[in-house]
Write an enzyme that holds these catalytic residues in place. Structure first.
Site, PDB file in Angstrom:
ATOM      1  N   CYS A 187      -5.646  12.442  12.144  1.00 38.81           N
ATOM      2  CA  CYS A 187      -6.466  11.051  12.011  1.00 38.81           C
ATOM      3  C   CYS A 187      -6.291  10.494  13.446  1.00 38.81           C
ATOM      4  O   CYS A 187      -5.874  11.206  14.334  1.00 38.81           O
ATOM      5  CB  CYS A 187      -5.846   9.987  10.829  1.00 38.81           C
ATOM      6  SG  CYS A 187      -4.276   9.673  11.410  1.00 38.81           S
ATOM      7  N   ASP A 203       4.023   1.012  12.563  1.00 39.91           N
ATOM      8  CA  ASP A 203       2.784   0.478  11.885  1.00 39.91           C
ATOM      9  C   ASP A 203       2.646  -0.924  12.508  1.00 39.91           C
ATOM     10  O   ASP A 203       1.470  -1.616  12.091  1.00 39.91           O
ATOM     11  CB  ASP A 203       2.960   0.313  10.282  1.00 39.91           C
ATOM     12  CG  ASP A 203       2.929   2.058   9.740  1.00 39.91           C
ATOM     13  OD1 ASP A 203       3.093   1.795   8.590  1.00 39.91           O
ATOM     14  OD2 ASP A 203       2.386   2.690  10.444  1.00 39.91           O
ATOM     15  N   LYS A 246       0.981  -1.404   0.122  1.00 37.87           N
ATOM     16  CA  LYS A 246       0.205   0.039   0.035  1.00 37.87           C
ATOM     17  C   LYS A 246       0.808   1.392  -0.035  1.00 37.87           C
ATOM     18  O   LYS A 246       0.579   2.207  -0.941  1.00 37.87           O
ATOM     19  CB  LYS A 246      -1.004   0.165   1.084  1.00 37.87           C
ATOM     20  CG  LYS A 246      -1.572   1.506   1.411  1.00 37.87           C
ATOM     21  CD  LYS A 246      -2.320   1.296   2.836  1.00 37.87           C
ATOM     22  CE  LYS A 246      -1.743   1.734   4.089  1.00 37.87           C
ATOM     23  NZ  LYS A 246      -1.524   3.166   4.445  1.00 37.87           N
ATOM     24  N   ASN A 247       1.785   1.314   0.735  1.00 38.89           N
ATOM     25  CA  ASN A 247       2.729   2.587   1.044  1.00 38.89           C
ATOM     26  C   ASN A 247       3.622   2.750  -0.103  1.00 38.89           C
ATOM     27  O   ASN A 247       4.261   3.564   0.059  1.00 38.89           O
ATOM     28  CB  ASN A 247       3.185   2.754   2.502  1.00 38.89           C
ATOM     29  CG  ASN A 247       2.271   2.646   3.376  1.00 38.89           C
ATOM     30  OD1 ASN A 247       1.098   2.982   2.996  1.00 38.89           O
ATOM     31  ND2 ASN A 247       2.516   2.706   4.782  1.00 38.89           N
ATOM     32  N   ARG A 285      -8.740  -0.299   4.295  1.00 36.04           N
ATOM     33  CA  ARG A 285      -8.021   0.355   3.400  1.00 36.04           C
ATOM     34  C   ARG A 285      -6.597  -0.079   3.617  1.00 36.04           C
ATOM     35  O   ARG A 285      -5.962   0.302   2.132  1.00 36.04           O
ATOM     36  CB  ARG A 285      -7.570   1.785   4.663  1.00 36.04           C
ATOM     37  CG  ARG A 285      -9.103   2.560   4.750  1.00 36.04           C
ATOM     38  CD  ARG A 285      -8.776   3.934   5.695  1.00 36.04           C
ATOM     39  NE  ARG A 285      -7.660   4.478   4.867  1.00 36.04           N
ATOM     40  CZ  ARG A 285      -7.364   5.693   5.514  1.00 36.04           C
ATOM     41  NH1 ARG A 285      -7.728   6.283   6.393  1.00 36.04           N
ATOM     42  NH2 ARG A 285      -6.227   6.333   4.842  1.00 36.04           N
ATOM     43  N   ARG A 332      -0.663  14.702  12.630  1.00 44.91           N
ATOM     44  CA  ARG A 332      -0.230  14.482  10.980  1.00 44.91           C
ATOM     45  C   ARG A 332       0.022  15.815  10.503  1.00 44.91           C
ATOM     46  O   ARG A 332      -0.581  16.114   9.427  1.00 44.91           O
ATOM     47  CB  ARG A 332      -1.196  13.519  10.436  1.00 44.91           C
ATOM     48  CG  ARG A 332      -1.540  12.330  11.159  1.00 44.91           C
ATOM     49  CD  ARG A 332      -0.558  11.124  11.261  1.00 44.91           C
ATOM     50  NE  ARG A 332      -0.138  10.844  10.163  1.00 44.91           N
ATOM     51  CZ  ARG A 332      -0.600   9.756   9.422  1.00 44.91           C
ATOM     52  NH1 ARG A 332      -1.798   9.359  10.009  1.00 44.91           N
ATOM     53  NH2 ARG A 332       0.119   8.962   8.550  1.00 44.91           N
TER      54      ARG A 332
END
Ligand code: EPZ
Length: 416
Positions: free
Chosen positions: A116, A304, A22-23, A396, A121
């Site tokens: 978030c 993460d 994803k990243n 997500r 952020r």
């Protein structure tokens, strides 16, 4: 919002194929804007965040075609340079489009991504990097308007090795005049993947993976196809799901060199790990041993993975201590785990986890992507039924999570 219903207690065994990162996909999808032409991407995970990026690209004028695992992106007609505010707020990592739009159009209009559930952020480092490149940054009422006559290569030192700020500075520099040198750059593997993609398009980027990255501006880029690297956080999450259930399984399509800090910590917890070219086998001990973890920028232990590791350690033998050094509010999930019988106390940046023999199924709420993954892990371990709600957060970042876990023997269903 949908929920996972999980019957705990099943040992995970067998083989699971890890999806694309994803990243890495998100900045590379943004980077396709740099070339007014066609890009074909393979191994992009089919998750809400990548779908959102494609939607934003289409609002800017791109054409996106998805056909059996292949994504064809035509950015030749991108005339717009404003990122829609509502989409920005839905996915804060879309801020990486700003650097690409500035390189292509010398203009970008976007809004503050907003915080978030893991922290404020801020994007001050992104904006400071743009200003160093000669870009005017005007902020009014939450909207940020960036523009430049021309973008000139410069020395940029980042106060913190921010992944997003590093990516945005690279993207804004690819078509600049002259050479940009970024010092104190983030060293994450996703930045190496971005460099490899950009250089395949004809950019001149060197140093990704180290703390000093050099970008020599070029005039034009070309159409390419590219294969996205495997997702190291999904791989780490599955290793923890298997370890927590006393399982024994193999991960395919992984690059184990990207997850050595995760492997080291699992071995410290007395898991047996066998790595091969692009597979990893994990055999869990009868009971995991408590360990201590400090999250750090890469190549340290990844933030993460903090919540998934914490969840795995709730049933370990002994007391584990976790220190979260990257985000200021990344422990919200712990109150949900404590509902299931975990014994976690949070003091500022630290979480103390006293290992207990057993967790019990409960109704728990996801508050963010990785926090939600920690609740799924607890459901796999707990005695009885666990309902994890707000799974849109989890969808997500994890492609086909329920199908992959079912294939490994878990009893997990989605309830709309
Ligand atoms: C990327 O976020 C990842 N997201 C995050 O993964 C990951 O947790 C994070 O890097 C750290 O590894 C993507 O790649 C899409 P940062 P990013 O800028 O770029 C502060 C997931 O679960 N900071 O490295 O936003 C910031 O507040 C997500 O997949 C500033 O102060 O992370 C944070 O404390 C979550 N000013 C720290 O730096 C800035 O301008 C690290 O943030 C930018 C960041």
């Amino acid at each position: 919002m949908s929920s996972y219903i999980i019957e705990g207690g099943k040992r995970l065994e067998g083989t699971v194929k890890i999806s694309g990162s994803k990243n890495s996909s998100l900045p590379i999808i943004a980077a396709t804007i740099l070339n007014a032409g066609k890009t074909t991407l393979y191994n992009v995970p089919n998750i809400q965040d990548t779908q959102m990026m494609f939607k934003i690209l289409e609002t800017l004028g791109a054409k996106v075609e998805k056909k059996n695992g292949k994504i064809k992106i035509d950015t030749s007609k991108i005339e717009k340079y404003g990122i829609p505010e509502d989409l920005m707020h839905k996915m804060r990592s879309s801020v990486v489009l700003a650097g690409a739009l500035l390189a292509r159009h010398k203009k970008a209009i976007f809004s503050y991504p907003g915080g978030c559930d893991i922290g404020a952020r801020p994007i001050d480092l992104h904006l400071k990097a743009f200003e160093k490149l000669g870009i005017n940054v005007n902020q009014n009422h939450g909207s940020i308007e960036c523009s430049a006559e021309k973008i000139k290569g410069e020395k940029i030192n980042l106060d913190f090795p921010s992944v997003g700020a590093t990516e945005n500075a690279i993207l804004a520099s690819v078509l600049a005049e002259g050479v940009t040198v970024i010092t104190n750059a983030a060293r994450e593997p996703e930045i190496i993947d971005l460099q490899n993609f950009l250089n395949k398009m004809g950019a001149k980027v060197i140093g990704a993976g180290t703390d000093e990255i050099q970008i020599e501006g070029v005039k034009k880029l070309k159409d390419v196809s590219y294969n996205i690297m495997p997702d190291r956080i999904e791989a780490g999450s599955f290793l923890c799901f298997i370890a927590a259930t006393k399982g024994n399984a193999i991960l395919e399509n992984v690059n184990y060199t990207h997850i050595t800090p995760i492997i080291n910590k699992l071995e410290e917890a007395e898991c047996e790990i066998i790595t091969d070219k692009n597979t990893i086998k994990i055999v869990a001990p009868k009971r995991l041993k408590a360990i201590d973890i400090k999250t750090m920028p890469y190549p340290g232990f990844p933030t993460d993975m903090q919540s998934v590791f914490a969840s795995m350690l709730t049933t370990a033998k002994g007391t584990s201590i976790i220190v979260e050094n990257i985000f200021e509010n990344r422990y919200k999930y712990t109150q949900e785990l404590n509902k299931m019988g975990a014994k976690i106390t949070v003091e500022g940046k630290s979480a103390v986890i006293r290992g207990t023999r057993r967790l019990f199924g409960a109704n728990v709420h996801s508050t963010d992507l990785r926090g939600g993954a920690s609740l799924v892990l607890a459901g796999l371990v707990a005695k009885g039924t666990t309902m994890v709600d707000n799974i849109e957060y989890i969808l997500r970042g994890y492609e086909n999570l329920d199908e992959k876990l079912t294939k490994l023997g878990a009893n997990i269903k989605i309830e709309k």
